[in-house]
Design a protein around this motif. Structure first.
Motif, PDB file in Angstrom:
ATOM      1  N   LEU A  11       0.827  -1.208   0.000  1.00 26.20           N
ATOM      2  CA  LEU A  11       0.000   0.000   0.000  1.00 26.20           C
ATOM      3  C   LEU A  11       0.862   1.259   0.000  1.00 26.20           C
ATOM      4  O   LEU A  11       1.752   1.409   0.837  1.00 26.20           O
ATOM      5  CB  LEU A  11      -0.915  -0.007   1.221  1.00 26.20           C
ATOM      6  N   LYS A  12       0.545   2.147  -0.929  1.00 25.49           N
ATOM      7  CA  LYS A  12       1.232   3.437  -1.021  1.00 25.49           C
ATOM      8  C   LYS A  12       0.222   4.543  -0.712  1.00 25.49           C
ATOM      9  O   LYS A  12      -0.889   4.543  -1.232  1.00 25.49           O
ATOM     10  CB  LYS A  12       1.802   3.660  -2.419  1.00 25.49           C
ATOM     11  N   SER A  20     -11.129  13.728   5.156  1.00 26.01           N
ATOM     12  CA  SER A  20      -9.890  13.650   5.939  1.00 26.01           C
ATOM     13  C   SER A  20      -9.353  12.236   6.121  1.00 26.01           C
ATOM     14  O   SER A  20      -8.537  12.000   7.004  1.00 26.01           O
ATOM     15  CB  SER A  20     -10.055  14.312   7.312  1.00 26.01           C
ATOM     16  N   CYS A  21      -9.802  11.303   5.308  1.00 21.53           N
ATOM     17  CA  CYS A  21      -9.301   9.925   5.381  1.00 21.53           C
ATOM     18  C   CYS A  21      -8.036   9.778   4.544  1.00 21.53           C
ATOM     19  O   CYS A  21      -8.069  10.012   3.328  1.00 21.53           O
ATOM     20  CB  CYS A  21     -10.331   8.935   4.850  1.00 21.53           C
ATOM     21  N   PRO A  22      -6.929   9.379   5.163  1.00 19.89           N
ATOM     22  CA  PRO A  22      -5.755   9.035   4.360  1.00 19.89           C
ATOM     23  C   PRO A  22      -6.142   7.872   3.436  1.00 19.89           C
ATOM     24  O   PRO A  22      -6.832   6.939   3.844  1.00 19.89           O
ATOM     25  CB  PRO A  22      -4.724   8.595   5.392  1.00 19.89           C
ATOM     26  N   THR A  23      -5.722   7.966   2.191  1.00 21.53           N
ATOM     27  CA  THR A  23      -6.099   6.964   1.196  1.00 21.53           C
ATOM     28  C   THR A  23      -4.844   6.330   0.616  1.00 21.53           C
ATOM     29  O   THR A  23      -3.860   7.015   0.340  1.00 21.53           O
ATOM     30  CB  THR A  23      -6.958   7.600   0.094  1.00 21.53           C
ATOM     31  N   TYR A  24      -4.916   5.024   0.445  1.00 20.06           N
ATOM     32  CA  TYR A  24      -3.791   4.228  -0.065  1.00 20.06           C
ATOM     33  C   TYR A  24      -4.224   3.511  -1.326  1.00 20.06           C
ATOM     34  O   TYR A  24      -5.404   3.240  -1.536  1.00 20.06           O
ATOM     35  CB  TYR A  24      -3.369   3.180   0.979  1.00 20.06           C
ATOM     36  N   GLN A  25      -3.238   3.160  -2.149  1.00 29.17           N
ATOM     37  CA  GLN A  25      -3.493   2.369  -3.344  1.00 29.17           C
ATOM     38  C   GLN A  25      -2.574   1.161  -3.321  1.00 29.17           C
ATOM     39  O   GLN A  25      -1.386   1.287  -3.003  1.00 29.17           O
ATOM     40  CB  GLN A  25      -3.231   3.214  -4.594  1.00 29.17           C
ATOM     41  N   ASP A  26      -3.139  -0.011  -3.646  1.00 25.81           N
ATOM     42  CA  ASP A  26      -2.311  -1.213  -3.677  1.00 25.81           C
ATOM     43  C   ASP A  26      -1.762  -1.441  -5.090  1.00 25.81           C
ATOM     44  O   ASP A  26      -2.053  -0.659  -6.007  1.00 25.81           O
ATOM     45  CB  ASP A  26      -3.068  -2.435  -3.133  1.00 25.81           C
ATOM     46  N   LEU A  45      -8.108   0.059   7.742  1.00 28.91           N
ATOM     47  CA  LEU A  45      -8.309   0.163   6.296  1.00 28.91           C
ATOM     48  C   LEU A  45      -9.584  -0.502   5.817  1.00 28.91           C
ATOM     49  O   LEU A  45      -9.916  -1.615   6.229  1.00 28.91           O
ATOM     50  CB  LEU A  45      -7.115  -0.449   5.573  1.00 28.91           C
ATOM     51  N   TYR A  46     -10.265   0.212   4.905  1.00 24.09           N
ATOM     52  CA  TYR A  46     -11.490  -0.283   4.282  1.00 24.09           C
ATOM     53  C   TYR A  46     -11.421  -0.057   2.784  1.00 24.09           C
ATOM     54  O   TYR A  46     -10.870   0.951   2.327  1.00 24.09           O
ATOM     55  CB  TYR A  46     -12.712   0.453   4.834  1.00 24.09           C
ATOM     56  N   SER A  47     -12.010  -0.991   2.032  1.00 25.83           N
ATOM     57  CA  SER A  47     -12.123  -0.809   0.581  1.00 25.83           C
ATOM     58  C   SER A  47     -13.098   0.337   0.332  1.00 25.83           C
ATOM     59  O   SER A  47     -13.783   0.807   1.239  1.00 25.83           O
ATOM     60  CB  SER A  47     -12.612  -2.094  -0.082  1.00 25.83           C
ATOM     61  N   GLN A  63      -6.700  -8.965   3.825  1.00 23.27           N
ATOM     62  CA  GLN A  63      -5.507  -9.536   3.222  1.00 23.27           C
ATOM     63  C   GLN A  63      -4.262  -8.976   3.904  1.00 23.27           C
ATOM     64  O   GLN A  63      -4.239  -7.821   4.345  1.00 23.27           O
ATOM     65  CB  GLN A  63      -5.484  -9.200   1.725  1.00 23.27           C
ATOM     66  N   GLU A  64      -3.249  -9.796   3.998  1.00 19.20           N
ATOM     67  CA  GLU A  64      -1.983  -9.334   4.569  1.00 19.20           C
ATOM     68  C   GLU A  64      -1.481  -8.160   3.724  1.00 19.20           C
ATOM     69  O   GLU A  64      -1.592  -8.161   2.499  1.00 19.20           O
ATOM     70  CB  GLU A  64      -0.962 -10.471   4.558  1.00 19.20           C
ATOM     71  N   HIS A  65      -0.943  -7.157   4.402  1.00 23.34           N
ATOM     72  CA  HIS A  65      -0.499  -5.962   3.673  1.00 23.34           C
ATOM     73  C   HIS A  65       0.692  -5.325   4.380  1.00 23.34           C
ATOM     74  O   HIS A  65       0.920  -5.518   5.574  1.00 23.34           O
ATOM     75  CB  HIS A  65      -1.638  -4.946   3.544  1.00 23.34           C
ATOM     76  N   ILE A  66       1.427  -4.568   3.582  1.00 21.55           N
ATOM     77  CA  ILE A  66       2.551  -3.775   4.077  1.00 21.55           C
ATOM     78  C   ILE A  66       2.417  -2.373   3.502  1.00 21.55           C
ATOM     79  O   ILE A  66       1.681  -2.160   2.539  1.00 21.55           O
ATOM     80  CB  ILE A  66       3.923  -4.394   3.696  1.00 21.55           C
TER      81      ILE A  66
END
Length: 148
Positions: A11-12, A20-26, A45-47, A63-66
């Motif tokens: 996740l980046k 104000s939710c930080p958002t990540y992309q896999d 984290l939520y989809s 799912q396992e994530h980093i």
């Protein structure tokens, strides 16, 4: 029967949404929102509906994530910076278009307003003092606003 191994999601951090939710992309371009708003060591984290930056959170990540590099964390002094900035704007207004009307200032009192700004400024860590407001500038505001 063979067990299918799941890929670890990487996740980046890509930004903050309108709520104000930080958002990540896999790595598969799926978006994930942190419902802790960046205030926690472990993002919740939520989809996202429609995989849209402005979409609503739907399901928790299972799912396992980093994180690459690290999860986004808000500055613990964020509120103090925002309040100090607002109070500085009030000083500028008081000295300019506000025609020295005390109604915009904290407790309608220029000295109290400056004293509160000094308290906020001093609460900030030595390596986190705002570049946009120095101690000398605070003293200049004090002289202009309180010494008539």
């Amino acid at each position: 029967m063979e067990e299918k191994k799941q890929t670890v999601l990487t996740l980046k951090f890509i930004g903050i949404d309108d709520f104000s939710c930080p958002t990540y992309q896999d790595q598969y371009s799926r978006l994930w929102k942190d419902l802790n708003l960046g205030h926690s060591e472990n993002p919740d984290l939520y989809s996202v509906t429609g995989n849209d930056m402005d979409g609503e959170p739907v399901s928790p990540i299972r799912q396992e994530h980093i994180f690459d590099p690290e999860p986004f964390r808000r500055n613990p002094y964020e509120f103090q910076y925002m309040l100090l900035s607002r109070m500085q704007s009030d000083c500028e207004y008081f000295l300019g278009y506000g025609n020295r009307s005390v109604t915009i200032l904290s407790r309608n009192d220029p000295q109290h307003h400056i004293d509160r700004m000094k308290e906020l400024w001093e609460e900030l860590p030595a390596d986190g003092k705002p570049e946009w407001l120095t101690w000398e500038q605070l003293l200049t505001y004090e002289k202009a606003m309180c010494n008539e």
